[in-house]
Design a protein around this motif. Structure first.
Motif, PDB file in Angstrom:
ATOM      1  N   SER A 115      67.764 -12.745   9.509  1.00 10.51           N
ATOM      2  CA  SER A 115      67.714 -11.520   8.693  1.00 10.51           C
ATOM      3  C   SER A 115      66.295 -11.183   8.263  1.00 10.51           C
ATOM      4  O   SER A 115      65.985 -10.025   7.960  1.00 10.51           O
ATOM      5  CB  SER A 115      68.609 -11.667   7.462  1.00 10.51           C
ATOM      6  N   LEU A 116      65.402 -12.177   8.241  1.00 14.44           N
ATOM      7  CA  LEU A 116      64.024 -11.931   7.814  1.00 14.44           C
ATOM      8  C   LEU A 116      63.274 -11.039   8.796  1.00 14.44           C
ATOM      9  O   LEU A 116      62.216 -10.498   8.468  1.00 14.44           O
ATOM     10  CB  LEU A 116      63.284 -13.263   7.640  1.00 14.44           C
ATOM     11  N   GLY A 117      63.828 -10.895  10.002  1.00 10.64           N
ATOM     12  CA  GLY A 117      63.218  -9.971  10.963  1.00 10.64           C
ATOM     13  C   GLY A 117      63.254  -8.530  10.493  1.00 10.64           C
ATOM     14  O   GLY A 117      62.528  -7.677  11.006  1.00 10.64           O
ATOM     15  N   HIS A 118      64.099  -8.241   9.482  1.00 18.83           N
ATOM     16  CA  HIS A 118      64.212  -6.884   8.944  1.00 18.83           C
ATOM     17  C   HIS A 118      63.500  -6.749   7.603  1.00 18.83           C
ATOM     18  O   HIS A 118      63.693  -5.742   6.898  1.00 18.83           O
ATOM     19  CB  HIS A 118      65.695  -6.524   8.754  1.00 18.83           C
ATOM     20  N   VAL A 119      62.701  -7.741   7.236  1.00 14.67           N
ATOM     21  CA  VAL A 119      62.203  -7.841   5.875  1.00 14.67           C
ATOM     22  C   VAL A 119      61.370  -6.637   5.432  1.00 14.67           C
ATOM     23  O   VAL A 119      61.281  -6.344   4.240  1.00 14.67           O
ATOM     24  CB  VAL A 119      61.389  -9.151   5.706  1.00 14.67           C
ATOM     25  N   ARG A 120      60.768  -5.905   6.364  1.00 12.67           N
ATOM     26  CA  ARG A 120      59.920  -4.765   5.997  1.00 12.67           C
ATOM     27  C   ARG A 120      60.666  -3.425   6.020  1.00 12.67           C
ATOM     28  O   ARG A 120      60.044  -2.384   5.811  1.00 12.67           O
ATOM     29  CB  ARG A 120      58.726  -4.681   6.958  1.00 12.67           C
ATOM     30  N   GLN A 121      61.964  -3.464   6.268  1.00 16.74           N
ATOM     31  CA  GLN A 121      62.716  -2.230   6.454  1.00 16.74           C
ATOM     32  C   GLN A 121      63.536  -1.776   5.247  1.00 16.74           C
ATOM     33  O   GLN A 121      64.361  -0.896   5.369  1.00 16.74           O
ATOM     34  CB  GLN A 121      63.639  -2.353   7.666  1.00 16.74           C
ATOM     35  N   GLY A 122      63.371  -2.409   4.101  1.00 20.50           N
ATOM     36  CA  GLY A 122      64.039  -1.937   2.893  1.00 20.50           C
ATOM     37  C   GLY A 122      65.553  -2.014   2.964  1.00 20.50           C
ATOM     38  O   GLY A 122      66.147  -3.083   2.929  1.00 20.50           O
ATOM     39  N   GLU A 123      66.199  -0.851   3.078  1.00 21.34           N
ATOM     40  CA  GLU A 123      67.662  -0.785   3.104  1.00 21.34           C
ATOM     41  C   GLU A 123      68.238  -1.556   4.285  1.00 21.34           C
ATOM     42  O   GLU A 123      69.292  -2.188   4.182  1.00 21.34           O
ATOM     43  CB  GLU A 123      68.113   0.680   3.170  1.00 21.34           C
ATOM     44  N   GLU A 124      67.547  -1.523   5.411  1.00 17.26           N
ATOM     45  CA  GLU A 124      67.990  -2.281   6.587  1.00 17.26           C
ATOM     46  C   GLU A 124      67.977  -3.783   6.296  1.00 17.26           C
ATOM     47  O   GLU A 124      68.893  -4.515   6.679  1.00 17.26           O
ATOM     48  CB  GLU A 124      67.081  -1.952   7.775  1.00 17.26           C
ATOM     49  N   PHE A 125      66.938  -4.229   5.593  1.00 19.25           N
ATOM     50  CA  PHE A 125      66.862  -5.650   5.218  1.00 19.25           C
ATOM     51  C   PHE A 125      67.974  -6.021   4.242  1.00 19.25           C
ATOM     52  O   PHE A 125      68.567  -7.093   4.336  1.00 19.25           O
ATOM     53  CB  PHE A 125      65.496  -5.957   4.604  1.00 19.25           C
ATOM     54  N   ARG A 126      68.263  -5.118   3.310  1.00 19.32           N
ATOM     55  CA  ARG A 126      69.328  -5.393   2.345  1.00 19.32           C
ATOM     56  C   ARG A 126      70.655  -5.626   3.065  1.00 19.32           C
ATOM     57  O   ARG A 126      71.390  -6.571   2.760  1.00 19.32           O
ATOM     58  CB  ARG A 126      69.470  -4.229   1.361  1.00 19.32           C
ATOM     59  N   ARG A 127      70.973  -4.775   4.041  1.00 22.83           N
ATOM     60  CA  ARG A 127      72.224  -4.928   4.794  1.00 22.83           C
ATOM     61  C   ARG A 127      72.232  -6.211   5.615  1.00 22.83           C
ATOM     62  O   ARG A 127      73.227  -6.936   5.655  1.00 22.83           O
ATOM     63  CB  ARG A 127      72.448  -3.716   5.706  1.00 22.83           C
ATOM     64  N   ALA A 128      71.105  -6.508   6.281  1.00 25.92           N
ATOM     65  CA  ALA A 128      71.026  -7.702   7.126  1.00 25.92           C
ATOM     66  C   ALA A 128      71.099  -8.979   6.295  1.00 25.92           C
ATOM     67  O   ALA A 128      71.788  -9.942   6.663  1.00 25.92           O
ATOM     68  CB  ALA A 128      69.732  -7.685   7.945  1.00 25.92           C
TER      69      ALA A 128
END
Length: 387
Positions: A115-128
């Motif tokens: 999930s840390l692969g989405h860490v810079r995407q805000g809402e996308e990171f929250r969902r992941a």
């Protein structure tokens, strides 16, 4: 003159066929490795095998050993296969059960890392991040509920004993006709034992070497099986996911189970859906039952490993594998099946994801605390208190 042109066999199909044969060979090596561990502990410890595991006689310590080992190895399949081998060598089932619970918990760290692969995407990171940690919270909740019940009543041990007794025939302590793998596994184990004895090694040295080689072989085999099955199955798995996950919780559970049986790795299966959750393809409520199915599907490796065990402890090796399966199935039925407990892991995951979006320090604190710091603190407390 007319010529008939025959198209050559697809190299991809031919290559896939060869890879499936390699997978079968690796499964055979897995069985041999488990047999080596069991034989090694019998040779090295003899009747004193129980004393070797006195450090884990505390159920809390057993859970921690399983959690930390799996978090470090990144494979619950490897850890549970080793546990089956340890039980075959004399580790009591009541000590192994908390280790299996811990292995379930430890494997979830992989999803969190993905999930840390989405860490810079805000809402996308929250969902992941929520999709990754819902698996964590379900397994934590399972431990909090079922570990005390197991300590008080031994219900999982009894369920495993009953199921193993049915499969091997009543109260018999030998697997008899069930263990059709034995004739295939025993020759290489005996050959290696003769080699070590021929080199002058006594039973204790031979046993230690068997344990080391068996564990190393399990590491190698599980790693390569995972890599091969990812190549062979993950493309199809994605298609199955899109077709099954969105059809409802029952379909999600069964698809998660089926895919994990195929790839023999719950980490692979659950990590596959984390990016899909992050991108919004599936909601957290859709991902949740799929991860529960992955918990069930990962039990196949331990069940497979148990068929490699022979001798007086064979029924116990099968028992712990069946305990692993029973624990995961009962967890799904009890926690997900009851309306008032079903949404607790979801709410906890969403709460943590909201914190993680606000400050990434919570991510590091969560991983470090749950998988490493808290286990070490609990081990220290248990040693000081003499538990």
């Amino acid at each position: 003159m007319t010529y008939t042109v025959t198209e050559p066999e697809s190299p991809t199909a031919s290559s896939n066929g060869a890879q499936w044969f390699v997978v079968l060979g690796l499964v055979y090596l897995l069985l041999v490795a488990v047999g080596m561990i069991g034989t090694g502990f019998k040779a090295a410890a003899g009747d004193q095998a129980k004393d070797l595991f006195a450090f884990a006689s505390n159920p809390v310590t057993g859970v921690i050993v399983g959690t930390v080992a799996t978090a470090l190895i990144q494979s619950s399949s490897t850890v549970t296969s080793i546990i089956v081998g340890l039980v075959a060598g004399g580790l009591p089932v009541e000590i192994a059960i908390p280790m299996v619970m811990g292995a379930n918990m430890g494997t979830t760290i992989t999803n969190t890392i993905v999930s840390l692969g989405h860490v810079r995407q805000g809402e996308e990171f929250r969902r992941a991040f929520a999709a990754a940690t819902v698996h964590d919270f379900f397994n934590l909740f399972s431990i909090f509920i079922f570990l005390p019940l197991e300590i008080m009543f031994g219900f999982l041990e009894k369920i495993g004993q009953t199921l193993a007794g049915i499969l091997v025939g009543g109260d018999s302590m030998a697997v008899g006709g069930f263990n059709f793998i034995k004739p295939l596994v025993k020759p290489p184990v005996n050959l290696l034992k003769d080699v070590f004895h021929g080199m002058g090694a006594n039973d204790v040295v031979t046993g230690v070497l068997f344990i080391i080689l068996g564990i190393a072989l399990i590491f190698v085999v599980i790693t390569y099986i995972g890599k091969l099955l990812k190549v062979l199955m993950v493309g199809r798995a994605k298609a199955i996911l899109h077709a099954a996950v969105g059809r409802g919780p029952v379909s999600g559970i069964f698809s998660g189970t089926a895919i994990t049986v195929l790839v023999q790795s719950s980490s692979t299966t659950t990590s596959l859906v984390v990016p899909l959750a992050g991108s919004g393809v599936f909601s957290l409520k859709q991902i949740y039952p799929f991860t529960l199915g992955a918990n069930i599907g990962t039990c196949i490796t331990a069940l497979l490993a148990a068929t490699a065990v022979d001798g007086g402890n064979a029924v116990f090796a099968l028992q712990i594998a069946l305990v692993h399966l029973s624990y995961n199935v009962i967890g799904v039925l009890f926690i997900y099946g009851l309306p008032f407990t079903r949404n607790i892991p979801i709410r906890a995951a969403e709460w943590l994801a909201d914190l993680a979006v606000k400050n990434k320090v919570y991510v590091a604190a969560y991983i470090g605390t749950v998988f490493f710091i808290l286990p070490l603190v609990l081990i220290g407390i248990s040693q000081i208190m003499g538990w």
